[in-house]
Structures are given as structure tokens and as C-alpha cells.
Design an enzyme around this catalytic site. Structure first.
Site, mmCIF file in Angstrom:
data_model
loop_
_atom_site.group_PDB
_atom_site.id
_atom_site.type_symbol
_atom_site.label_atom_id
_atom_site.label_comp_id
_atom_site.label_asym_id
_atom_site.label_seq_id
_atom_site.Cartn_x
_atom_site.Cartn_y
_atom_site.Cartn_z
ATOM 1 N N ASP A 1 43.443 -28.779 -95.397
ATOM 2 C CA ASP A 1 43.961 -29.806 -94.491
ATOM 3 C C ASP A 1 43.791 -31.175 -95.153
ATOM 4 O O ASP A 1 43.519 -32.179 -94.494
ATOM 5 C CB ASP A 1 43.252 -29.757 -93.136
ATOM 6 C CG ASP A 1 43.963 -30.587 -92.063
ATOM 7 O OD1 ASP A 1 45.146 -30.940 -92.265
ATOM 8 O OD2 ASP A 1 43.329 -30.883 -91.029
ATOM 9 N N GLY B 1 42.291 -35.113 -90.940
ATOM 10 C CA GLY B 1 42.389 -34.256 -92.105
ATOM 11 C C GLY B 1 41.080 -34.265 -92.874
ATOM 12 O O GLY B 1 40.026 -34.640 -92.354
#
Length: 381
Positions: A268, A304
């Protein structure tokens, strides 16, 4: 002669187990079953040889964004992750205007057609405002199947996954549409109940986007989506093993409940991965990265990660105490199978692409090979 190599003496992780003092034969871009007579022998004794890593959820790296960067930026981000062992990568977008996302799909699809990336993952805009995380709320929308189809068409056959809050209006129909087109429907950024999640799985959803994050917590009376996603054999769960997104106990719970065959480690990652602390943009939102942790400037939500898969591999073995074989499954074999690419990547077997990672005894990265060429040359033997 330089394209024919025998990597000898390492502990080689194969689908059948670990081979001590093993060897891998590389002939051109592929792994071969037998060594040509003119092959170079490279002594990699004292190291681990594992398949190249496969990341199905990645937004950027090296200071570059897959969501907003130029072609050169995207290629730089891809190369940054290759330096950390990721030989196959799916480029992820974040929530944006539909026309902008369609334009990005066109750019990224060209890179997929060239073989630079393995496809496109659309994370948003079809997600819940209750669980939006680092996504712009004013750009969120319900998953209208017609708009989902617009993104699929814009990707020209290179759409691999779409993350949706399947409880929203149009969610179940969108899951069915994705399944019909061979695109992974991933449940994430969701406020769904247990029952709604089961309905989405029955409709064709097969992935849990970064399990635990951006979804209701596990409850003993209202178990929510986590229990449904962990218990169903049809679901592969994404996990971010960076020490920030998950408590080690949560990772252990997920890994051992789902089993090694249903976990895929992801990064991510955003722009700062492999680059450093500072201010960045994630779509239209500003992110502050401090001590490697990315958070929105406004609100402080985790935005993220700055993870690379070599760090995830080392942490999984040395901190989480998972077996090397299970980590290889989660970081290479399982995502390769999920993408339908396990005939080419994900394991060290004859006929497959010569994608491999060399790690030392401490599981630090020492070499990366992609399609028979060293990306990171170990300078051995």
C-alpha cells in the site's frame, strides 16, 4: 555466455520446500531445468534464494506517484520497488474525478501492455465515506455499475482489481459486473455488516483490501466484515506488515485463521516509499511522512505506507516468526495466483520467468534478478 547462469549453494525455497545447498539455473529470461555447458556459475552460498516479490496494491515510490505522475515518474516508482525485490507490481490509483481516473487508466494501461506493470488496481472512488481513510470525501460515489464499467473500459483489458464498499447502493451489482469481466472485486474501505459482507462474497468478491484497516473492528456481537472475510475460503486477505498498520497479534490472527494459502502481503506504498520523510500529495490530499509513517496533514489518518516488500519479508520472519515458506507464499506465490500469472511468476520452477531475490542470513536483500537480468547485482563469485 553472460545470459546463462547457475546460482549455486543457496537455500532455495521451492513450492515443495527448502532445498539446502540448492541451485537455480537461468537461461536467458527463464529458469531452466538443466544447466547449459557454457553457463557462468555464481556462488551464493550462505544466502537464501526466493521468488521475486509480487505486490498487488502499490500507489508509488521513490518520490513518484502512480496516481498523478508522468510516465517517467511511474517508471521511476516501479524501478524503486524493483530495487527492493518487487519484480511484479500492480499500480494502484486513489479516489479522483471519474474522467481523471479514466485518463490515468489509459496511461497506466500502456505501461501494462509494455510489461512494466501487471495491471491496474482502482482503490476508490466507490468506497464508504464512513471509512474513507486517505481518500477525498467529496469525490466519493456509490458504485454504479455503469461507472465501474467506464473504468474497466478505460483500462483496455488491464484492470486487475477494484476496491469497493459493497454495502453501498449498486455494490452487489458492481461485484457481479467485475466478476463477469474477470476483474477482482475487493471489499475495502467498507462499513458493511457481517451479513452484507457474506452477500458480497457470494456475488463474487474474492479479496479483502488491507484487512482490518478502513473497516469496522471485529466485534463479538456484531462481527462485521473481518470475521466474514477471514472465515471464507474464497477470500484472499491483504495484510500490510509494517508495524504501523497492524498490531503483531492482529497479523497472527489473520495469518493463522486464513492460512498461508489465503494471505498476500502488500505495501500500500505511497510516493515516500524508498525515498524519505517530507510532504507529499496522495491524490488531492496532502500527506506528512515522519519517521517513515504517512498521515494526512488534515485529520491525521494513516495515508498508505512507506513499506517495501523486502522489509515486509524480513519483519514477517524475524519479528512475526512466520516460516520462510509461508512468507514466500504470501509475498510471491499467492499474489501471482490471484493475478492469474502463476504459470510465469511466483515460484522458482523451470519455464517460469527468472525473477528472484537473494537474501543474506539476516534476511537483508543482497540481489534482485528480473527476467534473467540483475536489477541489484550481488557482486558475488
Amino acid at each position: 555466455m553472460g545470459s546463462r547462469k547457475v546460482l549455486a549453494g543457496a537455500r532455495v525455497v521451492l513450492p515443495t520446500g527448502i532445498v539446502h545447498d540448492g541451485r537455480v539455473v537461468v537461461d536467458g529470461t527463464r529458469i531452466a531445468g538443466a544447466a547449459p555447458e557454457d553457463a557462468d556459475v555464481v556462488d551464493v552460498s550462505g544466502h537464501w534464494l526466493v521468488p521475486g516479490f509480487v505486490d498487488i496494491h502499490n500507489h508509488g515510490g521513490g518520490g513518484a506517484s502512480f496516481t498523478s505522475g508522468t510516465v517517467e515518474d511511474v517508471l521511476h516508482g516501479i524501478h524503486t520497488h524493483r530495487l527492493h525485490g518487487t519484480t511484479t507490481l500492480v499500480a494502484s490509483t486513489v479516489t479522483g474525478d471519474m474522467d481523471f481516473l479514466a485518463q490515468r487508466a489509459g496511461l497506466l494501461s500502456e505501461l501494462a501492455e509494455q510489461g512494466d506493470i501487471a495491471g491496474i488496481h482502482f482503490e476508490g472512488p466507490f468506497i464508504s465515506p464512513c471509512r474513507k481513510g486517505a481518500h477525498s470525501e467529496e469525490l466519493l460515489r456509490d458504485p454504479d455499475p455503469a461507472e465501474v464499467r467506464k473504468l474497466i473500459d478505460a483500462a483496455r483489458g488491464q484492470a486487475r482489481m477494484v476496491t469497493l464498499a459493497t454495502e453501498l447502493p449498486g455494490g452487489i451489482d458492481s461485484v457481479r459486473l467485475l466478476a463477469e469481466h474477470g476483474v477482482i472485486a475487493a471489499i475495502g474501505h467498507t462499513d458493511a455488516t457481517y451479513e452484507q459482507t457474506v452477500q458480497a462474497i457470494d456475488a463474487g468478491a474474492t479479496v479483502a483490501t488491507h484487512l482490518f484497516n478502513a473497516m469496522p473492528p471485529l466485534g463479538h456481537r456484531a462481527p462485521g466484515p473481518i470475521a466474514a472475510l477471514l472465515e471464507d475460503e474464497r477470500i484472499t486477505v491483504e495484510l500490510i506488515d509494517d508495524g504501523t498498520h497492524l498490531h503483531p497479534a492482529a497479523l497472527q490472527l489473520a495469518f493463522h485463521r486464513a492460512g498461508a494459502g489465503r494471505v498476500t502481503f502488500i505495501t500500500d506504498a505511497m510516493d515516500a516509499a524508498g525515498f524519505g520523510d517530507g510532504r507529499y500529495m496522495l491524490g488531492p490530499l496532502e500527506v506528512e511522512v515522519s519517521e517513515g509513517v504517512a498521515r494526512l496533514v488534515e485529520g491525521g489518518s494513516i495515508a498508505g505506507s512507506t513499506l517495501t516488500l523486502d522489509r515486509a519479508f524480513k519483519r514477517a520472519v524475524t519479528v512475526d516468526r512466520l516460516s520462510v515458506e509461508d512468507v514466500v507464499a504470501a509475498i510471491s506465490a499467492n499474489p501471482a495466483r490471484l493475478l492469474g500469472m502463476d504459470d510465469r511468476i511466483g515460484s522458482l520452477e523451470p519455464g517460469k520467468d527468472a525473477d528472484l531475490v537473494l537474501l543474506d542470513r539476516q534476511f537483508d536483500l543482497k540481489g534482485v534478478m528480473r527476467r534473467g537480468e540483475w536489477v541489484v547485482d550481488p557482486q558475488l563469485g
